[in-house]
Design a protein around this motif. Structure first.
Motif, PDB file in Angstrom:
ATOM      1  N   ILE A 113      45.348  35.581  47.499  1.00  0.00           N
ATOM      2  CA  ILE A 113      45.173  36.857  46.793  1.00  0.00           C
ATOM      3  C   ILE A 113      45.673  36.767  45.353  1.00  0.00           C
ATOM      4  CG2 ILE A 113      45.672  39.318  46.750  1.00  0.00           C
ATOM      5  CD1 ILE A 113      45.942  39.280  49.769  1.00  0.00           C
ATOM      6  N   PRO A 114      46.873  36.235  45.080  1.00  0.00           N
ATOM      7  CA  PRO A 114      47.326  36.173  43.691  1.00  0.00           C
ATOM      8  C   PRO A 114      46.401  35.378  42.786  1.00  0.00           C
ATOM      9  CG  PRO A 114      49.152  35.779  45.195  1.00  0.00           C
ATOM     10  CD  PRO A 114      47.902  35.745  46.018  1.00  0.00           C
ATOM     11  N   PHE A 115      45.910  34.233  43.260  1.00  0.00           N
ATOM     12  CA  PHE A 115      45.037  33.405  42.448  1.00  0.00           C
ATOM     13  C   PHE A 115      43.678  34.067  42.237  1.00  0.00           C
ATOM     14  CE2 PHE A 115      47.841  30.345  44.707  1.00  0.00           C
ATOM     15  CZ  PHE A 115      48.562  29.915  43.607  1.00  0.00           C
ATOM     16  N   LEU A 116      43.159  34.704  43.283  1.00  0.00           N
ATOM     17  CA  LEU A 116      41.874  35.386  43.170  1.00  0.00           C
ATOM     18  C   LEU A 116      41.933  36.480  42.108  1.00  0.00           C
ATOM     19  CD1 LEU A 116      39.025  36.242  44.087  1.00  0.00           C
ATOM     20  CD2 LEU A 116      40.088  37.515  45.947  1.00  0.00           C
ATOM     21  N   VAL A 117      42.942  37.334  42.197  1.00  0.00           N
ATOM     22  CA  VAL A 117      43.051  38.446  41.253  1.00  0.00           C
ATOM     23  C   VAL A 117      43.250  37.923  39.838  1.00  0.00           C
ATOM     24  CG1 VAL A 117      44.379  40.485  40.630  1.00  0.00           C
ATOM     25  CG2 VAL A 117      43.941  39.991  43.040  1.00  0.00           C
ATOM     26  N   ASP A 118      44.093  36.917  39.686  1.00  0.00           N
ATOM     27  CA  ASP A 118      44.355  36.343  38.366  1.00  0.00           C
ATOM     28  C   ASP A 118      43.101  35.698  37.785  1.00  0.00           C
ATOM     29  OD1 ASP A 118      45.832  35.608  36.140  1.00  0.00           O
ATOM     30  OD2 ASP A 118      46.722  33.860  37.084  1.00  0.00           O
ATOM     31  N   THR A 119      42.309  35.061  38.638  1.00  0.00           N
ATOM     32  CA  THR A 119      41.137  34.318  38.178  1.00  0.00           C
ATOM     33  C   THR A 119      40.010  35.233  37.724  1.00  0.00           C
ATOM     34  OG1 THR A 119      41.669  32.435  39.595  1.00  0.00           O
ATOM     35  CG2 THR A 119      39.382  32.615  38.852  1.00  0.00           C
ATOM     36  N   VAL A 120      39.714  36.256  38.528  1.00  0.00           N
ATOM     37  CA  VAL A 120      38.503  37.045  38.247  1.00  0.00           C
ATOM     38  C   VAL A 120      38.783  38.466  37.776  1.00  0.00           C
ATOM     39  CG1 VAL A 120      37.204  35.688  39.918  1.00  0.00           C
ATOM     40  CG2 VAL A 120      38.184  37.884  40.628  1.00  0.00           C
ATOM     41  N   GLY A 121      40.061  38.884  37.749  1.00  0.00           N
ATOM     42  CA  GLY A 121      40.364  40.259  37.369  1.00  0.00           C
ATOM     43  C   GLY A 121      39.747  40.660  36.044  1.00  0.00           C
ATOM     44  N   GLY A 122      39.832  39.796  35.052  1.00  0.00           N
ATOM     45  CA  GLY A 122      39.300  40.113  33.736  1.00  0.00           C
ATOM     46  C   GLY A 122      37.796  40.028  33.631  1.00  0.00           C
ATOM     47  N   MET A 123      37.136  39.493  34.677  1.00  0.00           N
ATOM     48  CA  MET A 123      35.676  39.360  34.679  1.00  0.00           C
ATOM     49  C   MET A 123      35.003  40.573  35.303  1.00  0.00           C
ATOM     50  SD  MET A 123      35.684  35.441  36.129  1.00  0.00           S
ATOM     51  CE  MET A 123      33.919  35.450  36.416  1.00  0.00           C
ATOM     52  N   ARG A 124      35.797  41.458  35.901  1.00  0.00           N
ATOM     53  CA  ARG A 124      35.254  42.546  36.696  1.00  0.00           C
ATOM     54  C   ARG A 124      35.381  43.881  35.962  1.00  0.00           C
ATOM     55  NH1 ARG A 124      34.920  42.303  42.055  1.00  0.00           N
ATOM     56  NH2 ARG A 124      36.005  44.303  42.228  1.00  0.00           N
ATOM     57  N   THR A 125      34.588  44.841  36.431  1.00  0.00           N
ATOM     58  CA  THR A 125      34.633  46.183  35.840  1.00  0.00           C
ATOM     59  C   THR A 125      35.433  47.160  36.696  1.00  0.00           C
ATOM     60  OG1 THR A 125      32.552  46.774  36.941  1.00  0.00           O
ATOM     61  CG2 THR A 125      32.401  45.842  34.711  1.00  0.00           C
ATOM     62  N   LYS A 126      35.904  46.707  37.870  1.00  0.00           N
ATOM     63  CA  LYS A 126      36.691  47.570  38.749  1.00  0.00           C
ATOM     64  C   LYS A 126      37.721  46.734  39.480  1.00  0.00           C
ATOM     65  CE  LYS A 126      33.177  47.310  42.416  1.00  0.00           C
ATOM     66  NZ  LYS A 126      32.279  48.069  43.293  1.00  0.00           N
ATOM     67  N   PRO A 127      38.790  47.361  39.975  1.00  0.00           N
ATOM     68  CA  PRO A 127      39.840  46.600  40.671  1.00  0.00           C
ATOM     69  C   PRO A 127      39.344  46.009  41.985  1.00  0.00           C
ATOM     70  CG  PRO A 127      40.600  48.809  40.068  1.00  0.00           C
ATOM     71  CD  PRO A 127      39.119  48.794  39.868  1.00  0.00           C
ATOM     72  N   ILE A 128      39.974  44.913  42.384  1.00  0.00           N
ATOM     73  CA  ILE A 128      39.837  44.429  43.757  1.00  0.00           C
ATOM     74  C   ILE A 128      40.733  45.304  44.627  1.00  0.00           C
ATOM     75  CG2 ILE A 128      40.334  42.517  45.329  1.00  0.00           C
ATOM     76  CD1 ILE A 128      39.769  40.619  42.979  1.00  0.00           C
ATOM     77  N   GLU A 129      40.183  45.814  45.721  1.00  0.00           N
ATOM     78  CA  GLU A 129      40.946  46.702  46.591  1.00  0.00           C
ATOM     79  C   GLU A 129      41.513  45.916  47.769  1.00  0.00           C
ATOM     80  OE1 GLU A 129      38.653  50.147  47.658  1.00  0.00           O
ATOM     81  OE2 GLU A 129      38.688  50.902  45.591  1.00  0.00           O
ATOM     82  N   VAL A 130      42.833  45.971  47.922  1.00  0.00           N
ATOM     83  CA  VAL A 130      43.521  45.311  49.028  1.00  0.00           C
ATOM     84  C   VAL A 130      43.850  46.360  50.080  1.00  0.00           C
ATOM     85  CG1 VAL A 130      45.602  44.074  49.732  1.00  0.00           C
ATOM     86  CG2 VAL A 130      44.448  43.481  47.583  1.00  0.00           C
ATOM     87  N   HIS A 131      43.208  46.252  51.241  1.00  0.00           N
ATOM     88  CA  HIS A 131      43.383  47.201  52.336  1.00  0.00           C
ATOM     89  C   HIS A 131      44.418  46.634  53.301  1.00  0.00           C
ATOM     90  CE1 HIS A 131      39.514  49.344  51.346  1.00  0.00           C
ATOM     91  NE2 HIS A 131      39.265  48.161  50.800  1.00  0.00           N
ATOM     92  N   ALA A 132      45.481  47.377  53.541  1.00  0.00           N
ATOM     93  CA  ALA A 132      46.543  46.918  54.436  1.00  0.00           C
ATOM     94  C   ALA A 132      47.359  48.115  54.896  1.00  0.00           C
ATOM     95  CB  ALA A 132      47.440  45.904  53.726  1.00  0.00           C
ATOM     96  N   THR A 133      48.126  47.919  55.955  1.00  0.00           N
ATOM     97  CA  THR A 133      49.009  48.992  56.415  1.00  0.00           C
ATOM     98  C   THR A 133      50.132  49.214  55.395  1.00  0.00           C
ATOM     99  OG1 THR A 133      50.432  47.483  57.635  1.00  0.00           O
ATOM    100  CG2 THR A 133      48.548  48.449  58.843  1.00  0.00           C
ATOM    101  N   ARG A 134      50.772  50.367  55.471  1.00  0.00           N
ATOM    102  CA  ARG A 134      51.847  50.672  54.530  1.00  0.00           C
ATOM    103  C   ARG A 134      52.953  49.612  54.551  1.00  0.00           C
ATOM    104  NH1 ARG A 134      54.552  56.539  54.625  1.00  0.00           N
ATOM    105  NH2 ARG A 134      52.387  57.036  54.039  1.00  0.00           N
ATOM    106  N   PRO A 135      53.437  49.183  55.740  1.00  0.00           N
ATOM    107  CA  PRO A 135      54.480  48.155  55.726  1.00  0.00           C
ATOM    108  C   PRO A 135      54.025  46.852  55.069  1.00  0.00           C
ATOM    109  CG  PRO A 135      54.387  49.220  57.874  1.00  0.00           C
ATOM    110  CD  PRO A 135      53.192  49.686  57.114  1.00  0.00           C
ATOM    111  N   THR A 136      52.781  46.458  55.294  1.00  0.00           N
ATOM    112  CA  THR A 136      52.280  45.220  54.678  1.00  0.00           C
ATOM    113  C   THR A 136      52.165  45.372  53.171  1.00  0.00           C
ATOM    114  OG1 THR A 136      51.118  44.558  56.694  1.00  0.00           O
ATOM    115  CG2 THR A 136      50.359  43.587  54.636  1.00  0.00           C
ATOM    116  N   ILE A 137      51.695  46.511  52.710  1.00  0.00           N
ATOM    117  CA  ILE A 137      51.632  46.756  51.264  1.00  0.00           C
ATOM    118  C   ILE A 137      53.018  46.658  50.645  1.00  0.00           C
ATOM    119  CG2 ILE A 137      51.186  48.528  49.507  1.00  0.00           C
ATOM    120  CD1 ILE A 137      48.811  49.453  51.249  1.00  0.00           C
TER     121      ILE A 137
END
Length: 255
Positions: A63-87
Motif C-alpha cells: 500500500i505505501p509504495f502503490l500510493v507513493d508511486t501513482v498518487g500524483g498520476m491520479r485525479t482522485k484518492p485511492i480508497e482504503v477500506h478497512a475496519t476501524r481498528p485496522t485503520i
C-alpha cells in the motif's frame, strides 16, 4: 467479476512466491501484499479501491509504495477500506511519518492521495454492479474476510483465520457461491502454532470444510514456502473429498 491472483503465499522467494494480493477487475485490490509489485505502472494507476482484511505486513506491504508511486498520476484518492481498528493500526504504525509519510494528508488534507473508508462486518459496499461484504474472521489482530458478489455468482475469501463458526453461518447463506479461497498456513505437525496464531493446518481445514453446506470450488492460500508439497499432501489426506486445489499466482477466477 474477474479475480486475478497476484500473490497467495505465506512468504517470499523466487519468481512465484508473493504474499497475499488479488486484483478484482482492474480497479479493486483485495489485500495488497508483495504481489502488487508485479503490476505495471498503468495497472497500478487504475486501482481505485483497496479492501484490507487485516493489518499484518504480508497483506499491506505494497500500500505505501502503490500510493507513493501513482498518487500524483491520479485525479482522485485511492480508497482504503478497512475496519476501524485496522485503520487505526495503519495510521499509528505505518502511515505515521516515521515508517512512511501520511498520504491521507498529502498533498493536502482536502485532496489527499489516500482516503480511509471504514467498513463493518455484514455491511455491503456496492461498486457499480459489484457488491463486496466484509465477513467474520478470527485472527490475532482485528480481521475480516470478504464476500464478492458479481450479481451472477460469488467468491468468498476467508482472509487469515482460525476455526470460525461465524464464517460458515454467513457462507452457507450464499446461494450463488462459486469459489471459496481458504487459508492453510501450517502443516499438521505445527498444529500448536496454528492454534496460537489463529491460522489453519490441514486437519483443522478438514474440520472447517465439514461445516460447508454449499457446493464450491475450493482453493488453498497462504501456504508456507518450503512446506507447500507436504502440506498439500496432508490436505489431500484430510480434506480430499472437497477436491481442494492450491491457489497459484496469475490464476484468474471469473464469476
Amino acid at each position: 467479476m474477474r479475480l486475478r491472483v497476484l500473490g497467495c503465499s505465506g512468504g517470499i522467494g523466487g519468481r512465484h512466491l508473493r504474499t497475499t494480493s488479488f486484483l478484482a477487475d482492474s480497479d479493486i485490490l483485495i489485500d495488497a501484499g508483495t504481489g502488487v509489485g508485479d503490476l505495471t505502472l498503468a495497472e497500478l494507476s487504475q486501482v481505485d479501491h483497496i479492501f484490507v482484511t487485516h493489518s499484518h505486513l504480508d497483506h499491506v506491504a505494497s500500500i505505501p509504495f502503490l500510493v507513493d508511486t501513482v498518487g500524483g498520476m491520479r485525479t482522485k484518492p485511492i480508497e482504503v477500506h478497512a475496519t476501524r481498528p485496522t485503520i487505526e493500526i495503519l495510521k499509528n504504525h505505518l502511515f505515521n511519518w516515521a515508517i512512511w509519510p501520511d498520504f491521507s494528508e498529502i498533498p493536502t488534507m482536502e485532496a489527499p492521495f489516500l482516503r480511509y473508508r471504514e467498513i463493518e462486518v455484514g455491511q455491503p459496499i456496492t461498486l457499480g454492479s459489484r457488491t463486496i461484504t466484509p465477513i467474520p474472521a478470527r485472527h490475532t489482530v482485528p480481521a475480516v474476510g470478504y464476500h464478492l458478489d458479481s450479481g451472477t455468482s460469488s467468491l468468498v475469501y476467508t482472509g487469515d483465520t482460525g476455526p470460525n463458526d461465524a464464517l460458515w453461518r454467513v457462507v452457507n447463506r450464499i446461494g450463488n457461491l462459486k469459489f471459496l479461497i481458504i487459508e492453510t498456513a501450517f502443516s499438521n505437525k505445527e498444529r500448536h502454532l496454528a492454534d496460537i496464531s489463529r491460522h489453519l493446518c490441514p486437519s483443522m481445514l478438514a474440520e472447517e470444510l465439514a461445516k460447508l453446506e454449499r457446493d464450491a470450488e475450493v482453493y488453498i492460500t497462504h501456504l508456507k514456502p518450503g512446506e507447500i508439497e507436504p502440506t498439500m499432501l496432508e490436505i489431500e489426506e484430510c480434506a480430499g473429498s472437497f477436491r481442494p486445489r492450491m491457489l497459484q499466482n496469475n490464476l484468474v477466477l471469473e464469476f
